[in-house]
Design a protein around this motif. Structure first.
Motif, short mmCIF file in Angstrom:
data_model
loop_
_atom_site.label_atom_id
_atom_site.label_comp_id
_atom_site.label_asym_id
_atom_site.label_seq_id
_atom_site.Cartn_x
_atom_site.Cartn_y
_atom_site.Cartn_z
N UNK A 407 -27.99 -84.77 29.22
CA UNK A 407 -28.10 -85.38 30.55
C UNK A 407 -29.32 -86.29 30.62
N UNK A 408 -30.44 -85.79 30.02
CA UNK A 408 -31.64 -86.63 30.03
C UNK A 408 -31.42 -87.90 29.22
N UNK A 409 -30.70 -87.77 28.08
CA UNK A 409 -30.43 -88.94 27.26
C UNK A 409 -29.60 -89.97 28.01
N UNK A 410 -28.60 -89.51 28.71
CA UNK A 410 -27.78 -90.42 29.51
C UNK A 410 -28.62 -91.08 30.58
N UNK A 411 -29.45 -90.28 31.22
CA UNK A 411 -30.30 -90.83 32.27
C UNK A 411 -31.26 -91.85 31.70
N UNK A 412 -31.86 -91.51 30.54
CA UNK A 412 -32.79 -92.44 29.91
C UNK A 412 -32.07 -93.71 29.46
N UNK A 418 -31.11 -100.60 32.52
CA UNK A 418 -31.51 -101.29 33.75
C UNK A 418 -32.86 -101.97 33.57
N UNK A 419 -33.77 -101.25 32.91
CA UNK A 419 -35.09 -101.83 32.68
C UNK A 419 -35.00 -103.04 31.75
N UNK A 420 -34.16 -102.90 30.74
CA UNK A 420 -34.01 -104.02 29.80
C UNK A 420 -33.44 -105.24 30.52
N UNK A 425 -34.38 -110.56 32.51
CA UNK A 425 -34.36 -111.59 33.53
C UNK A 425 -35.76 -112.05 33.88
N UNK A 426 -36.65 -111.08 33.91
CA UNK A 426 -38.03 -111.41 34.31
C UNK A 426 -38.77 -112.19 33.23
N UNK A 427 -38.33 -112.11 31.99
CA UNK A 427 -39.06 -112.76 30.88
C UNK A 427 -38.43 -114.06 30.41
N UNK A 428 -37.34 -114.53 31.06
CA UNK A 428 -36.69 -115.78 30.61
C UNK A 428 -37.61 -116.98 30.86
N UNK A 429 -38.09 -117.14 32.10
CA UNK A 429 -38.96 -118.27 32.43
C UNK A 429 -40.26 -118.24 31.63
#
Length: 561
Positions: A407-412, A418-420, A425-429
């Protein structure tokens, strides 16, 4: 003449007490010859009672007076009366008036004893020695006080016709043969002989008394141990949950030891438990000493190779043989031992003091090893069950943790995706900006490198030209210096050659000098060398001259040719 009696079985003890004896061949009770005078005491079992007058007629007058007495003092008073002469013409008349013969005195004592003790008496005594001759048993009986001092001694005998019966009966009832050192309750007839003195003729032995004496000894040892606080000490020693190393005290080559070892060997071969054997006698005079030596050996080995328990086994034997184990010193050793002691001496109903003070008592050696087997099996079963419980619990915990990890692995994984995505998106510019800056910086660095390369080429070309001019100048200088040095060296060589040529002997001769040589052609340079020669050669510019050397007292003379 033998007087037989018709004694019912229920009255045999009464007849035996009065002095009647058993004839094993005729299988009847009879009156001993020495008690014929008291046959009236046996009138209850006589078929035809003999007349009293006939009996009285055979008794001397002093004996009749003894028989008429009713108390011991009357017996001895009558016995001291002047008897009729026993041996006629044995002593002179003047001595008879003064005293009596020893034989007569002893015969009176014999008659008194017969009257005082007409039948057999129950006597308690200890057998200090026992011997057998021609089927008869001869005993040395004694009695000691509390301090161990002998206060009474007597001889005893059991005639052949009674010996076999008494021995077999005693052995059957006590499981132990008659032997020295036993305390017995004996039915004895008191015998007194003028030549052989007092003796006891044993008719019966009550084995129940012997067993009671041994039980009394055990009670005394038990009371002493209880008083010293040792009786239950070994029982308070904790018993090991499992057995790995056991000490065993047993008699060598005992049947019970073989049964014990057969099962113990299996445990040893399976590396479940080790057994160390210490041997001691369980019967005989060496029981105590060998047992104490075995205890000492166990204690010493326990110091560097600790035991889990001490087993004492015997395996069968007579019941009274156990009594040799009822020793205070042996019980004290067990009570003070830091190991739990397990006994299997080999009797189901009979205990010894060793059984009482031991941690656990078993009937036989086989039951001891069975207990050890059961203890090991129980511990093994418990360990196996614990292992199953641990395995099941660990599997359950592991399954739960695996679920939690999954469960933790799925959550991670979801969170990391999502973080990636967010950071992508945040690192394109910034990435594009960094890329443009990097390209611009690379272009600047490229131009800088081109300029630096040109500067290096110009500087290196200029420097090489300067170095080339310097090398040309240095080459000219080296050439000039080399030629000057060469010319100078040539001139020095010429000078040295001229010097050498001018220094030769021919040059010196030409200058007016002469060269002196001996006959061998060696140059003579001193007077001392010249005196030693017979002739010398003088070389001049225009030729050589041979001269002879002549010596005088003052100086040498030279003669020329």
């Amino acid at each position: 003449m033998t007087i037989y009696l018709n004694v019912p079985f229920a009255q045999k003890d009464h007849a035996k007490t009065l002095g009647a004896r058993w004839d094993p061949q005729a299988r009847k009770w009879y009156i001993p010859e020495e008690l014929h005078a008291q046959s009236a005491n046996f009138s209850l079992w006589l078929t035809d009672s003999p007349p009293q007058a006939a009996n009285q007629a055979t008794i001397p007058s002093y004996q009749q007076s003894v028989q008429a007495s009713s108390t011991p003092s009357d017996f001895f008073a009558a016995a001291t009366q002047q008897p009729e002469p026993v041996l006629e013409n044995a002593y002179p008349a003047q001595l008879e008036a003064k005293g009596k013969s020893l034989a007569a005195l002893l015969q009176q004592v014999q008659q008194v004893l017969w009257q005082q003790f007409p039948g057999a008496q129950w006597v308690v005594a200890e057998v200090s020695n026992l011997s057998e001759r021609r089927g008869h048993l001869y005993l040395e009986l004694s009695e000691t006080d509390e301090n161990g001092r002998t206060i009474a001694n007597a001889k005893g005998m059991i005639w052949q016709k009674q010996a076999i019966y008494i021995q077999q009966k005693f052995l059957q009832e006590t499981q132990m043969p008659l032997a020295a050192g036993q305390k017995l309750l004996m039915l004895c007839e008191i015998k007194f002989h003028a030549q052989f003195g007092l003796s006891l003729e044993i008719q019966e032995i009550d084995s129940r008394f012997s067993l009671g004496e041994l039980a009394q000894k055990v009670r005394q040892i038990r009371a002493r141990l209880q008083q010293e606080g040792l009786y239950a000490r070994n029982q308070q020693v904790p018993l090991a949950d499992d057995f790995f190393n056991i000490a065993v005290i047993a008699p060598p080559n005992a049947a019970g030891l073989g049964d014990f070892q057969a099962d113990a060997m299996l445990l040893q071969e399976l590396n479940l438990c080790r057994f160390h054997y210490f041997y001691s006698s369980f019967q005989g005079a060496k029981v105590e000493s060998e047992f104490l030596a075995a205890f000492t050996a166990v204690r010493e080995q326990h110091l560097h190779d600790p035991f889990d328990a001490l087993v004492i086994i015997r395996g069968g034997g007579a019941t009274l043989d156990l009594q040799q184990l009822n020793q205070y010193s042996l019980a004290q050793q067990i009570a003070t031992l830091s190991l739990p002691v397990l006994t299997g001496i080999g009797h189901e109903r009979d205990n010894t003091i060793l059984d009482e003070v031991a941690h656990s008592r078993f009937d036989t050696p086989s039951k001891v090893i069975h207990f050890i087997w059961q203890q090991i099996l129980t511990q093994a079963s418990t360990a196996q069950q614990n292992w199953q419980n641990i395995r099941q619990t660990s599997e359950s915990i592991l399954y739960g943790h695996e679920k939690q990890i999954e469960n933790l692995w799925r959550s991670v994984e979801q969170s990391s995706q999502r973080q990636i995505h967010h950071w992508r998106q945040a690192t394109v510019l910034p990435y594009q900006q960094l890329q443009q800056q990097a390209m611009h910086r690379l272009e600047q660095d490229k131009q800088m490198l081109t300029w630096l390369q040109q500067q290096i080429m110009q500087l290196s070309t200029q420097r090489l030209s300067e170095v080339k001019q310097d090398l040309i100048v240095l080459d000219k200088q080296i050439t000039q210096h080399s030629l000057a040095s060469l010319r100078m060296q040539q001139q020095q060589i010429k000078d040295w050659m001229a010097l050498i040529l001018n220094a030769g002997p021919n040059v010196q001769i030409a200058r007016g000098f002469a060269v002196v040589a001996n006959q061998k052609g060696a140059t003579v340079t001193s007077k001392a060398q010249a005196v030693c020669e017979n002739s010398l050669t003088l070389t001049f510019k225009d030729g050589s001259l041979l001269v002879h050397v002549a010596t005088t007292d003052n100086e040498e003379n030279y003669e020329s040719r």
